[in-house]
Design a protein around this motif. Structure first.
Motif, PDB file in Angstrom:
ATOM      1  N   TRP A 144       1.674   9.543   9.978  1.00  0.00           N
ATOM      2  CA  TRP A 144       0.396   8.833  10.117  1.00  0.00           C
ATOM      3  C   TRP A 144       0.344   8.269  11.529  1.00  0.00           C
ATOM      4  CZ3 TRP A 144       0.639   3.552  11.106  1.00  0.00           C
ATOM      5  CH2 TRP A 144       1.879   2.928  10.867  1.00  0.00           C
ATOM      6  N   ARG A 145      -0.872   8.093  12.050  1.00  0.00           N
ATOM      7  CA  ARG A 145      -1.061   7.632  13.426  1.00  0.00           C
ATOM      8  C   ARG A 145      -1.468   6.169  13.460  1.00  0.00           C
ATOM      9  NH1 ARG A 145      -1.696  11.271  17.565  1.00  0.00           N
ATOM     10  NH2 ARG A 145      -1.244  13.394  16.903  1.00  0.00           N
ATOM     11  N   ASP A 146      -1.092   5.481  14.528  1.00  0.00           N
ATOM     12  CA  ASP A 146      -1.543   4.095  14.703  1.00  0.00           C
ATOM     13  C   ASP A 146      -3.057   4.063  14.550  1.00  0.00           C
ATOM     14  OD1 ASP A 146       1.010   3.198  15.110  1.00  0.00           O
ATOM     15  OD2 ASP A 146       0.850   3.029  17.285  1.00  0.00           O
ATOM     16  N   GLY A 147      -3.543   3.113  13.775  1.00  0.00           N
ATOM     17  CA  GLY A 147      -4.981   3.042  13.494  1.00  0.00           C
ATOM     18  C   GLY A 147      -5.307   3.584  12.112  1.00  0.00           C
ATOM     19  N   ASP A 148      -4.451   4.508  11.591  1.00  0.00           N
ATOM     20  CA  ASP A 148      -4.616   4.967  10.206  1.00  0.00           C
ATOM     21  C   ASP A 148      -4.089   3.892   9.259  1.00  0.00           C
ATOM     22  OD1 ASP A 148      -5.323   7.393  11.279  1.00  0.00           O
ATOM     23  OD2 ASP A 148      -3.470   8.452  10.700  1.00  0.00           O
ATOM     24  N   ASP A 149      -4.432   4.010   7.975  1.00  0.00           N
ATOM     25  CA  ASP A 149      -3.850   3.132   6.959  1.00  0.00           C
ATOM     26  C   ASP A 149      -2.730   3.907   6.247  1.00  0.00           C
ATOM     27  OD1 ASP A 149      -3.105   1.644   4.795  1.00  0.00           O
ATOM     28  OD2 ASP A 149      -5.150   1.231   4.105  1.00  0.00           O
ATOM     29  N   PRO A 150      -1.473   3.595   6.564  1.00  0.00           N
ATOM     30  CA  PRO A 150      -0.361   4.372   5.979  1.00  0.00           C
ATOM     31  C   PRO A 150      -0.289   4.217   4.464  1.00  0.00           C
ATOM     32  CG  PRO A 150       0.483   2.392   7.058  1.00  0.00           C
ATOM     33  CD  PRO A 150      -0.984   2.481   7.399  1.00  0.00           C
ATOM     34  N   SER A 189       5.322  -7.174   3.094  1.00  0.00           N
ATOM     35  CA  SER A 189       4.100  -6.660   3.727  1.00  0.00           C
ATOM     36  C   SER A 189       3.827  -5.228   3.277  1.00  0.00           C
ATOM     37  CB  SER A 189       4.210  -6.729   5.252  1.00  0.00           C
ATOM     38  OG  SER A 189       5.343  -5.993   5.688  1.00  0.00           O
ATOM     39  N   HIS A 190       4.876  -4.432   3.119  1.00  0.00           N
ATOM     40  CA  HIS A 190       4.675  -3.050   2.684  1.00  0.00           C
ATOM     41  C   HIS A 190       4.307  -2.980   1.194  1.00  0.00           C
ATOM     42  CE1 HIS A 190       5.698  -1.608   6.548  1.00  0.00           C
ATOM     43  NE2 HIS A 190       6.997  -1.874   6.477  1.00  0.00           N
ATOM     44  N   LEU A 191       5.005  -3.758   0.380  1.00  0.00           N
ATOM     45  CA  LEU A 191       4.692  -3.726  -1.053  1.00  0.00           C
ATOM     46  C   LEU A 191       3.264  -4.219  -1.286  1.00  0.00           C
ATOM     47  CD1 LEU A 191       5.634  -3.088  -3.883  1.00  0.00           C
ATOM     48  CD2 LEU A 191       6.563  -5.402  -4.044  1.00  0.00           C
ATOM     49  N   LEU A 192       2.865  -5.253  -0.549  1.00  0.00           N
ATOM     50  CA  LEU A 192       1.495  -5.763  -0.702  1.00  0.00           C
ATOM     51  C   LEU A 192       0.481  -4.722  -0.227  1.00  0.00           C
ATOM     52  CD1 LEU A 192       2.160  -9.432   0.425  1.00  0.00           C
ATOM     53  CD2 LEU A 192       1.500  -8.678  -1.874  1.00  0.00           C
ATOM     54  N   GLY A 193       0.833  -4.002   0.839  1.00  0.00           N
ATOM     55  CA  GLY A 193      -0.039  -2.928   1.333  1.00  0.00           C
ATOM     56  C   GLY A 193      -0.201  -1.833   0.283  1.00  0.00           C
ATOM     57  N   LEU A 194       0.907  -1.472  -0.362  1.00  0.00           N
ATOM     58  CA  LEU A 194       0.853  -0.443  -1.408  1.00  0.00           C
ATOM     59  C   LEU A 194       0.036  -0.922  -2.602  1.00  0.00           C
ATOM     60  CD1 LEU A 194       4.578   0.715  -1.242  1.00  0.00           C
ATOM     61  CD2 LEU A 194       2.586   2.142  -0.707  1.00  0.00           C
ATOM     62  N   GLN A 195       0.251  -2.168  -2.972  1.00  0.00           N
ATOM     63  CA  GLN A 195      -0.502  -2.717  -4.104  1.00  0.00           C
ATOM     64  C   GLN A 195      -1.992  -2.726  -3.788  1.00  0.00           C
ATOM     65  OE1 GLN A 195       1.606  -6.434  -4.649  1.00  0.00           O
ATOM     66  NE2 GLN A 195       2.658  -5.649  -6.462  1.00  0.00           N
ATOM     67  N   GLY A 196      -2.305  -3.017  -2.519  1.00  0.00           N
ATOM     68  CA  GLY A 196      -3.711  -3.059  -2.104  1.00  0.00           C
ATOM     69  C   GLY A 196      -4.382  -1.690  -2.177  1.00  0.00           C
ATOM     70  N   SER A 197      -3.604  -0.637  -1.881  1.00  0.00           N
ATOM     71  CA  SER A 197      -4.229   0.684  -1.867  1.00  0.00           C
ATOM     72  C   SER A 197      -4.088   1.406  -3.205  1.00  0.00           C
ATOM     73  CB  SER A 197      -3.652   1.538  -0.735  1.00  0.00           C
ATOM     74  OG  SER A 197      -2.307   1.822  -0.997  1.00  0.00           O
ATOM     75  N   MET A 198      -3.294   0.841  -4.120  1.00  0.00           N
ATOM     76  CA  MET A 198      -3.107   1.459  -5.436  1.00  0.00           C
ATOM     77  C   MET A 198      -3.238   0.374  -6.498  1.00  0.00           C
ATOM     78  SD  MET A 198       0.252   3.724  -4.431  1.00  0.00           S
ATOM     79  CE  MET A 198       0.475   4.429  -6.054  1.00  0.00           C
ATOM     80  N   ALA A 199      -4.457  -0.110  -6.665  1.00  0.00           N
ATOM     81  CA  ALA A 199      -4.668  -1.284  -7.514  1.00  0.00           C
ATOM     82  C   ALA A 199      -4.260  -1.040  -8.965  1.00  0.00           C
ATOM     83  CB  ALA A 199      -6.123  -1.727  -7.432  1.00  0.00           C
ATOM     84  N   GLY A 200      -4.267   0.231  -9.403  1.00  0.00           N
ATOM     85  CA  GLY A 200      -3.919   0.515 -10.802  1.00  0.00           C
ATOM     86  C   GLY A 200      -2.437   0.768 -11.022  1.00  0.00           C
ATOM     87  N   ALA A 201      -1.672   0.792  -9.935  1.00  0.00           N
ATOM     88  CA  ALA A 201      -0.248   1.123 -10.060  1.00  0.00           C
ATOM     89  C   ALA A 201       0.575  -0.122 -10.374  1.00  0.00           C
ATOM     90  CB  ALA A 201       0.243   1.766  -8.765  1.00  0.00           C
TER      91      ALA A 201
END
Ligand code: ZN
Ligand code: ZN
Ligand code: ZN
Length: 365
Positions: free
Chosen positions: A83-89, A112-124
């Protein structure tokens, strides 16, 4: 040492399926090293391995780290997606996964990473990745056992050299320095910790060595270790500087017996807590139960402390290939402490020690 990363990855995928998880999300850590040999530093930019049952693993990396990842052992094992800087990994990761699945996430993953994952996968849902990986990591293969035993031999040699030079009149910090230097000279890649507790400081199991000068008639607890080709050592001995008092001799003998009882309890199929109980009952019976203020031991491998933990309440059964410390101690506040620690592995017929330094208390200058 070439480890069987491909085998580990496929076993991790199978174990993930058996645990009814949709996948493992493995950020830089001993978990990632165990599975791929890739050892990047944990950073704010997301690097993560995705393991899914029945599918090929994928390593998600920042674009600028793609060359490093591709050149590592992971490059030949797994597909790399950058992924590139500026993308949402986190969206990149979500795109590889079932948004409503349950996932094991590396225990030491940054919030920060776990919260990022939770944010992009709200049902997980996310559970500790150790639920799957510690079961694999805790049983060492023959290559790992060889490395752990070599690291322990280097720690033994370190101890021998340091006590031969004498302790009296030196500061704890000087002895700590000598331990760290010798660990590297005798084969470690790096020293990781060096506890030197003289006299009353020995009663603090994790004492930070300071400027206190070691005097005649005192005991000194030395607990030290490092890393050799990825694998850790960890040993403790308590020595007498000059002739020991009767009380020190007696307490040391109780700890020695507790250590031996724990070692004799090691056998496949025995619950981890039984090893703790074996050591603790000796110390309890001698009247020092309240002075044994920690568990009997911890697993060791790529990390200094990992599963299995030899502690009351842990009913996990010992299996061949497990490697852990046995380190009972007695701590008498304001006076002195005693601990004896070896690294032990579980074989078909019982325990085998990696350390060979005698358990009798050494009397040193
Ligand atoms: Zn400790
Ligand atoms: Zn230790
Ligand atoms: Zn330890």
């Amino acid at each position: 040492m070439a480890h069987d990363y491909a085998g580990r990855l496929s076993r991790a995928g199978e174990a993930t399926g058996r645990s009814e998880l949709a996948g493992l999300i493995v950020t830089p850590s001993a978990d990632l090293i165990y599975l791929t040999g890739y050892d990047p530093p944990p950073l704010e930019r997301l690097t993560t391995l995705i393991v899914r049952p029945g599918r090929e693993p994928v390593l998600v990396v920042p674009e600028l780290e793609r060359p490093r990842a591709a050149a590592s052992s992971a490059g030949e094992l797994v597909e790399i997606e950058a992924w590139r800087d500026g993308d949402d990994p986190y969206q990149t990761v979500a795109g590889l996964l079932d948004p409503n699945g349950e996932y094991g996430a590396t225990d030491s993953m940054w919030a920060s990473h776990l919260l990022g994952l939770q944010g992009s996968m709200a049902g997980a849902r996310f559970v500790p990745g150790s639920r799957v990986l510690s079961k694999l990591r805790c049983r060492k293969d023959s290559g790992e056992i060889q490395l752990l035993s070599r690291a322990s031999r280097s720690a033994d040699e370190t101890f021998r050299q340091v006590i031969r030079e004498g302790l009296e009149g030196k500061t704890e910090a000087q002895i700590a320095d000598a331990l760290a230097t010798r660990l590297v000279k005798t084969g470690h890649d790096a020293a990781l910790f060096w506890i030197v507790g003289s006299g009353p400081n020995g009663a603090s199991p994790h004492h930070d060595p300071g400027e206190r000068e070691i005097r005649h008639g005192e005991s000194v607890v030395m607990d030290f270790g490092g890393r050799m080709k990825g694998y850790c050592s960890d040993m403790t001995r308590t020595v007498a500087v000059g002739e020991p008092s009767e009380e020190l001799k007696e307490v040391h003998e109780i700890v020695r017996e507790a250590h031996e009882a724990a070692f004799q309890a090691v056998r496949p199929g025995v619950p981890a807590e039984e090893v703790d109980r074996a050591a603790r009952s000796i110390i309890d019976d001698a009247g020092y139960g309240l002075a044994f203020i920690h568990r009997t031991g911890h697993g060791i491998g790529l990390e200094e402390h990992e599963a299995p933990y030899l502690v009351g309440g842990n009913g996990e059964l010992l299996q061949t290939g497990m490697c852990f410390s046995i380190e009972p101690g007695i701590y008498l506040e304001g006076r002195f402490g005693v601990r004896i620690e070896d690294i032990v592995t579980v074989t078909e017929t019982g325990g085998r020690r990696f350390n060979t330094t005698p358990h009798e208390m050494a009397t040193v200058r």
